[in-house]
Scaffold this active site. Structure first.
Site, mmCIF file in Angstrom:
data_model
loop_
_atom_site.group_PDB
_atom_site.id
_atom_site.type_symbol
_atom_site.label_atom_id
_atom_site.label_comp_id
_atom_site.label_asym_id
_atom_site.label_seq_id
_atom_site.Cartn_x
_atom_site.Cartn_y
_atom_site.Cartn_z
ATOM 1 N N CYS A 1 11.321 18.671 -7.802
ATOM 2 C CA CYS A 1 12.683 18.558 -8.342
ATOM 3 C C CYS A 1 13.643 19.432 -7.546
ATOM 4 C CB CYS A 1 12.721 18.987 -9.810
ATOM 5 S SG CYS A 1 11.687 18.004 -10.904
ATOM 6 N N CYS B 1 9.646 22.664 -11.639
ATOM 7 C CA CYS B 1 9.162 21.559 -10.814
ATOM 8 C C CYS B 1 9.636 21.706 -9.365
ATOM 9 C CB CYS B 1 9.658 20.248 -11.422
ATOM 10 S SG CYS B 1 9.431 18.805 -10.396
#
Length: 141
Positions: free
Chosen positions: A64, A61
């Site tokens: 993230c 991600c």
């Protein structure tokens, strides 16, 4: 025999020296529990002396990867305080490994950050946010 005498005298003198004073140390203000499993997660969020930010993320991600350094920076900064004045801890949970834990807290988007106080979730946000908004979030919990 005369060569041993100074050694014995030194040893006798050392026995008379008082033991070093032990100093009391306080618990570290902020702790990071990276890639926590369920057991570590439960123990960390149950700390009633701190506000615990839990970062649910995945290695693939990209948002993230942008948010994680911001969270680490802010939770180690002594000048950043939660709205309740409690110290901050950071727990990261890899949702690919701990999917059941993510499901328990309704994580449907990454990253999701949930703030815990006294063992209970109190607030959350989803997605990568700029540092100033993360600061505001921390100040609100």
């Amino acid at each position: 025999m005369s060569a041993l005498r100074p050694f014995h005298a030194l040893r006798a003198t050392l026995r008379q020296v008082p033991k070093a004073r032990s100093f009391h140390s306080t618990v570290r203000r902020n702790e990071h529990f990276l890639d926590a499993n369920t057991t570590v997660f439960e123990k960390a969020v149950s700390n009633k002396d701190k506000v615990v930010l839990v970062d649910f993320y995945a290695n693939w991600c990209n948002p993230c990867k942008m948010l994680s350094p911001v969270l680490e920076k802010l939770t180690t900064d002594e000048s950043i305080k939660s709205g309740s004045g409690k110290a901050l801890d950071l727990v990261t949970v890899d949702t690919d490994v701990e999917g059941e834990l993510a499901g328990k807290y309704g994580v449907t988007a990454l990253p999701t950050v949930i703030a815990f106080k006294d063992g209970q979730p109190i607030s959350q946000f989803k997605g990568a946010m700029p540092e100033h908004l993360v600061r505001k979030f921390i100040e609100s919990v």
